[in-house]
Motif scaffolding. Structure first.
Motif, PDB file in Angstrom:
ATOM      1  N   LYS A 166       0.826  -1.222   0.000  1.00 58.21           N
ATOM      2  CA  LYS A 166       0.000   0.000   0.000  1.00 58.21           C
ATOM      3  C   LYS A 166       0.851   1.258   0.000  1.00 58.21           C
ATOM      4  CE  LYS A 166      -4.155  -1.992   1.912  1.00 58.21           C
ATOM      5  NZ  LYS A 166      -4.489  -2.617   3.204  1.00 58.21           N
ATOM      6  N   ALA A 167       2.065   1.173   0.487  1.00 59.46           N
ATOM      7  CA  ALA A 167       2.955   2.342   0.508  1.00 59.46           C
ATOM      8  C   ALA A 167       4.081   2.187  -0.511  1.00 59.46           C
ATOM      9  CB  ALA A 167       3.524   2.526   1.911  1.00 59.46           C
ATOM     10  N   LEU A 168       3.848   1.365  -1.531  1.00 62.32           N
ATOM     11  CA  LEU A 168       4.873   1.092  -2.554  1.00 62.32           C
ATOM     12  C   LEU A 168       6.206   0.695  -1.919  1.00 62.32           C
ATOM     13  CD1 LEU A 168       4.157   3.893  -5.222  1.00 62.32           C
ATOM     14  CD2 LEU A 168       3.158   1.624  -5.014  1.00 62.32           C
ATOM     15  N   ALA A 228       7.546   1.681   0.755  1.00 67.73           N
ATOM     16  CA  ALA A 228       8.332   2.754   1.385  1.00 67.73           C
ATOM     17  C   ALA A 228       9.049   2.150   2.591  1.00 67.73           C
ATOM     18  CB  ALA A 228       7.421   3.908   1.802  1.00 67.73           C
ATOM     19  N   LYS A 270       4.790  -3.476  -8.919  1.00 67.79           N
ATOM     20  CA  LYS A 270       4.679  -2.014  -9.028  1.00 67.79           C
ATOM     21  C   LYS A 270       5.896  -1.319  -8.429  1.00 67.79           C
ATOM     22  CE  LYS A 270       2.109   1.958  -9.056  1.00 67.79           C
ATOM     23  NZ  LYS A 270       1.101   2.830  -8.503  1.00 67.79           N
ATOM     24  N   ALA A 326       9.768   2.532  -3.097  1.00 66.90           N
ATOM     25  CA  ALA A 326       9.679   3.937  -3.520  1.00 66.90           C
ATOM     26  C   ALA A 326      10.457   4.869  -2.605  1.00 66.90           C
ATOM     27  CB  ALA A 326       8.218   4.363  -3.623  1.00 66.90           C
ATOM     28  N   ALA A 378      12.758   5.986   1.141  1.00 69.74           N
ATOM     29  CA  ALA A 378      12.514   6.128   2.577  1.00 69.74           C
ATOM     30  C   ALA A 378      11.071   6.585   2.761  1.00 69.74           C
ATOM     31  CB  ALA A 378      13.480   7.151   3.160  1.00 69.74           C
ATOM     32  N   ASP A 379      10.510   6.315   3.928  1.00 68.85           N
ATOM     33  CA  ASP A 379       9.112   6.682   4.184  1.00 68.85           C
ATOM     34  C   ASP A 379       9.019   8.180   4.459  1.00 68.85           C
ATOM     35  OD1 ASP A 379       6.580   7.178   5.382  1.00 68.85           O
ATOM     36  OD2 ASP A 379       6.386   5.022   5.724  1.00 68.85           O
ATOM     37  N   ILE A 380       8.509   8.906   3.462  1.00 70.33           N
ATOM     38  CA  ILE A 380       8.496  10.374   3.542  1.00 70.33           C
ATOM     39  C   ILE A 380       7.580  10.849   4.673  1.00 70.33           C
ATOM     40  CG2 ILE A 380       8.007  12.518   2.270  1.00 70.33           C
ATOM     41  CD1 ILE A 380       8.604  10.900  -0.338  1.00 70.33           C
ATOM     42  N   LYS A 381       6.483  10.119   4.871  1.00 70.54           N
ATOM     43  CA  LYS A 381       5.541  10.543   5.926  1.00 70.54           C
ATOM     44  C   LYS A 381       6.171  10.392   7.305  1.00 70.54           C
ATOM     45  CE  LYS A 381       1.756   9.246   2.892  1.00 70.54           C
ATOM     46  NZ  LYS A 381       0.946   8.096   2.460  1.00 70.54           N
ATOM     47  N   ILE A 395      19.381   6.547   9.275  1.00 72.01           N
ATOM     48  CA  ILE A 395      19.714   5.834   8.027  1.00 72.01           C
ATOM     49  C   ILE A 395      20.995   5.009   8.149  1.00 72.01           C
ATOM     50  CG2 ILE A 395      20.192   6.075   5.501  1.00 72.01           C
ATOM     51  CD1 ILE A 395      17.718   7.308   5.287  1.00 72.01           C
ATOM     52  N   GLY A 418      15.766   5.819  -1.554  1.00 68.75           N
ATOM     53  CA  GLY A 418      16.308   4.719  -0.756  1.00 68.75           C
ATOM     54  C   GLY A 418      16.086   3.357  -1.395  1.00 68.75           C
ATOM     55  N   GLU A 444      18.926   3.012  -3.670  1.00 67.21           N
ATOM     56  CA  GLU A 444      20.125   2.818  -2.847  1.00 67.21           C
ATOM     57  C   GLU A 444      20.201   1.401  -2.267  1.00 67.21           C
ATOM     58  OE1 GLU A 444      19.002   6.454  -0.724  1.00 67.21           O
ATOM     59  OE2 GLU A 444      21.088   7.070  -0.934  1.00 67.21           O
ATOM     60  N   GLU A 462      15.607  12.635  -4.402  1.00 63.94           N
ATOM     61  CA  GLU A 462      15.663  13.357  -3.118  1.00 63.94           C
ATOM     62  C   GLU A 462      15.763  14.861  -3.267  1.00 63.94           C
ATOM     63  OE1 GLU A 462      17.389  10.617  -3.864  1.00 63.94           O
ATOM     64  OE2 GLU A 462      17.291   9.211  -2.184  1.00 63.94           O
ATOM     65  N   PRO A 509      20.406  12.147  -1.421  1.00 64.34           N
ATOM     66  CA  PRO A 509      20.382  10.728  -1.058  1.00 64.34           C
ATOM     67  C   PRO A 509      21.138  10.518   0.255  1.00 64.34           C
ATOM     68  CG  PRO A 509      20.921  10.966  -3.382  1.00 64.34           C
ATOM     69  CD  PRO A 509      20.969  12.347  -2.779  1.00 64.34           C
ATOM     70  N   GLY A 510      20.601   9.658   1.117  1.00 67.19           N
ATOM     71  CA  GLY A 510      21.211   9.502   2.445  1.00 67.19           C
ATOM     72  C   GLY A 510      21.620   8.079   2.763  1.00 67.19           C
TER      73      GLY A 510
HETATM   74  N1  CAA Z   1       7.099   7.376   1.472  1.00 65.12           N
HETATM   75  C1  CAA Z   1       5.877   7.245   2.016  1.00 65.12           C
HETATM   76  N2  CAA Z   1       4.788   6.876   1.299  1.00 65.12           N
HETATM   77  C2  CAA Z   1       4.962   6.644  -0.014  1.00 65.12           C
HETATM   78  C3  CAA Z   1       6.211   6.770  -0.646  1.00 65.12           C
HETATM   79  C4  CAA Z   1       7.322   7.139   0.151  1.00 65.12           C
HETATM   80  N3  CAA Z   1       8.562   7.241  -0.333  1.00 65.12           N
HETATM   81  N4  CAA Z   1       6.061   6.500  -1.962  1.00 65.12           N
HETATM   82  C5  CAA Z   1       4.761   6.201  -2.149  1.00 65.12           C
HETATM   83  N5  CAA Z   1       4.087   6.288  -0.979  1.00 65.12           N
HETATM   84  C6  CAA Z   1       2.663   6.064  -0.736  1.00 65.12           C
HETATM   85  C7  CAA Z   1       1.827   7.224  -1.251  1.00 65.12           C
HETATM   86  O1  CAA Z   1       1.828   8.267  -0.310  1.00 65.12           O
HETATM   87  C8  CAA Z   1       0.493   6.573  -1.416  1.00 65.12           C
HETATM   88  O2  CAA Z   1      -0.125   6.445  -0.142  1.00 65.12           O
HETATM   89  P1  CAA Z   1      -1.677   6.862   0.077  1.00 65.12           P
HETATM   90  O3  CAA Z   1      -2.414   5.858  -0.767  1.00 65.12           O
HETATM   91  O4  CAA Z   1      -1.852   6.694   1.532  1.00 65.12           O
HETATM   92  O5  CAA Z   1      -1.793   8.250  -0.437  1.00 65.12           O
HETATM   93  C9  CAA Z   1       0.846   5.161  -1.885  1.00 65.12           C
HETATM   94  O6  CAA Z   1       2.208   4.960  -1.495  1.00 65.12           O
HETATM   95  C10 CAA Z   1       0.775   4.999  -3.378  1.00 65.12           C
HETATM   96  O7  CAA Z   1       1.577   6.015  -3.984  1.00 65.12           O
HETATM   97  P2  CAA Z   1       1.038   7.029  -5.109  1.00 65.12           P
HETATM   98  O8  CAA Z   1      -0.420   7.251  -4.967  1.00 65.12           O
HETATM   99  O9  CAA Z   1       1.919   8.233  -5.084  1.00 65.12           O
HETATM  100  O10 CAA Z   1       1.316   6.146  -6.397  1.00 65.12           O
HETATM  101  P3  CAA Z   1       1.570   6.667  -7.889  1.00 65.12           P
HETATM  102  O11 CAA Z   1       1.549   5.458  -8.747  1.00 65.12           O
HETATM  103  O12 CAA Z   1       0.676   7.793  -8.211  1.00 65.12           O
HETATM  104  O13 CAA Z   1       3.069   7.280  -7.868  1.00 65.12           O
HETATM  105  C11 CAA Z   1       5.429   7.294  -7.335  1.00 65.12           C
HETATM  106  C12 CAA Z   1       4.183   6.453  -7.664  1.00 65.12           C
HETATM  107  C13 CAA Z   1       5.823   8.148  -8.545  1.00 65.12           C
HETATM  108  C14 CAA Z   1       6.556   6.318  -6.995  1.00 65.12           C
HETATM  109  C15 CAA Z   1       5.134   8.219  -6.135  1.00 65.12           C
HETATM  110  O14 CAA Z   1       4.556   7.441  -5.106  1.00 65.12           O
HETATM  111  C16 CAA Z   1       6.332   8.905  -5.573  1.00 65.12           C
HETATM  112  O15 CAA Z   1       6.828   9.866  -6.144  1.00 65.12           O
HETATM  113  N6  CAA Z   1       6.835   8.447  -4.385  1.00 65.12           N
HETATM  114  C17 CAA Z   1       7.931   9.084  -3.688  1.00 65.12           C
HETATM  115  C18 CAA Z   1       9.262   8.790  -4.354  1.00 65.12           C
HETATM  116  C19 CAA Z   1      10.368   9.511  -3.624  1.00 65.12           C
HETATM  117  O16 CAA Z   1      10.461  10.717  -3.586  1.00 65.12           O
HETATM  118  N7  CAA Z   1      11.309   8.731  -3.018  1.00 65.12           N
HETATM  119  C20 CAA Z   1      12.447   9.253  -2.316  1.00 65.12           C
HETATM  120  C21 CAA Z   1      12.170   9.302  -0.842  1.00 65.12           C
HETATM  121  S1  CAA Z   1      13.451  10.134   0.065  1.00 65.12           S
HETATM  122  C22 CAA Z   1      14.649   8.965   0.351  1.00 65.12           C
HETATM  123  O17 CAA Z   1      14.532   7.846  -0.070  1.00 65.12           O
HETATM  124  C23 CAA Z   1      15.841   9.399   1.160  1.00 65.12           C
HETATM  125  C24 CAA Z   1      17.001   8.489   1.107  1.00 65.12           C
HETATM  126  O18 CAA Z   1      17.932   8.666   0.349  1.00 65.12           O
HETATM  127  C25 CAA Z   1      17.091   7.321   1.987  1.00 65.12           C
END
Ligand code: CAA
Length: 261
Positions: free
Chosen positions: A27-29, A31, A63, A67, A69-72, A88, A112, A115, A135, A142-143
């Protein structure tokens, strides 16, 4: 085998001496929340100790591999919190695993997630997979090793462009740049990774461990030191039963039966 039940991952044994670790937060792809990473580290540690496991496959779902790290979970963190707990850092425990890890990437491998794939030893990808280090679009960088591993894998200029713009890149690009070892139709990536892991599981486990150690430690050394380190490991393998068996089997024109000691 190392069976245990987890909330965010699934561990199975689809072939002899192979463990398949599936990220399971669809559900959170997938994350990568703290709880998931903690489970992943527990599972990897147990599999690394398990004598019945020769290689590990890490995957997600169609799918998303993951996706990021968990942004929320991350969005309200303060500097004091992330610095105090060295946020991290625990992710890189995966790089301490001594057995080979093959990442089988389908769908999104972003931030992440990308990574995590790069921390694996081999990446197999679906031809439809999407990679990226987005990021910069979140006001961070990236971390989990992205700024270090991506340039080493694909070259400085490409990595710089991708990390500074945050644009996604395709599985074909990742393959043509040498980051991905092989591309497959999405439906076949996991079975192909499991099949390779099974093959790795059949050859001598100590030699496999030494080969991984030589390649990985070599990345942190100069060429001369690396070659010398390799030679010492090579010498050490002459003390193993598997070396005697492997070479005897060749001389006797039969198939070697490795016992991994
Ligand atoms: N963190 C938390 N929740 C995430 C998530 C993430 N990284 N990626 C996706 N989700 C959640 C969405 O919030 C959504 O939840 P709800 O149904 O509760 O709203 C669910 O997963 C499905 O995602 P989407 O509705 O966004 O799906 P989509 O098909 O429209 O888009 C996507 C897919 C393009 C991958 C989009 O989800 C997206 O851009 N995700 C974030 C990608 C991102 O920025 N990742 C980097 C994170 S920072 C990091 O990782 C730091 C590091 O270096 C360690």
């Amino acid at each position: 085998a190392s069976e245990q039940s987890y909330e965010h991952i699934i561990v199975t044994h689809p072939a002899p001496r192979v463990a398949l670790v599936t990220l399971n937060r669809p559900k959170a792809l997938n994350a990568l929340c703290n709880a998931l990473i903690a489970e992943l580290n527990t599972a990897f540690k147990a599999l690394d100790r398990d004598d019945n496991v020769g290689a590990i496959v890490l995957t997600g779902n169609e799918k998303a591999f993951a996706a990021g790290a968990d942004i929320k979970e991350m969005k309200d963190k303060t500097f004091a919190e992330v610095y105090k707990h060295d946020f991290i850092r625990s992710w890189s425990e995966m790089t301490q695993v001594t057995k080979p890890i093959i990442a089988a990437v389908r769908g999104y491998a972003l931030g992440g997630g990308c990574e995590l794939a790069m921390m694996a030893d081999i990446i197999y990808a679906a031809d439809t997979a999407t990679f990226g280090q987005p990021e910069i679009k979140l006001g961070i960088i990236p971390g989990a090793g992205g700024t270090q591993r991506l340039p080493r894998l694909i070259g400085r200029s490409r990595a710089m462009e991708l990390i500074l713009t945050g644009r996604n890149f395709s599985a074909q690009e990742a393959y043509s740049w040498g980051m991905v070892a092989r591309l497959f139709p999405s439906t076949r990536v996991v079975e192909e990774a499991v099949s390779t892991a099974e093959q790795i599981g059949k050859v001598g486990g100590l030699a496999v461990k030494a080969a991984k150690e030589a390649i990985n430690l070599g990345e942190e050394m100069g060429l001369g030191e690396g070659v010398k380190f390799e030679r010492r490991l090579f010498h050490g393998l002459f003390s193993t039963a598997d070396q005697k068996e492997g070479m005897a089997a060749f001389a006797e024109k039969r198939k070697a039966q490795f016992k991994h000691d």
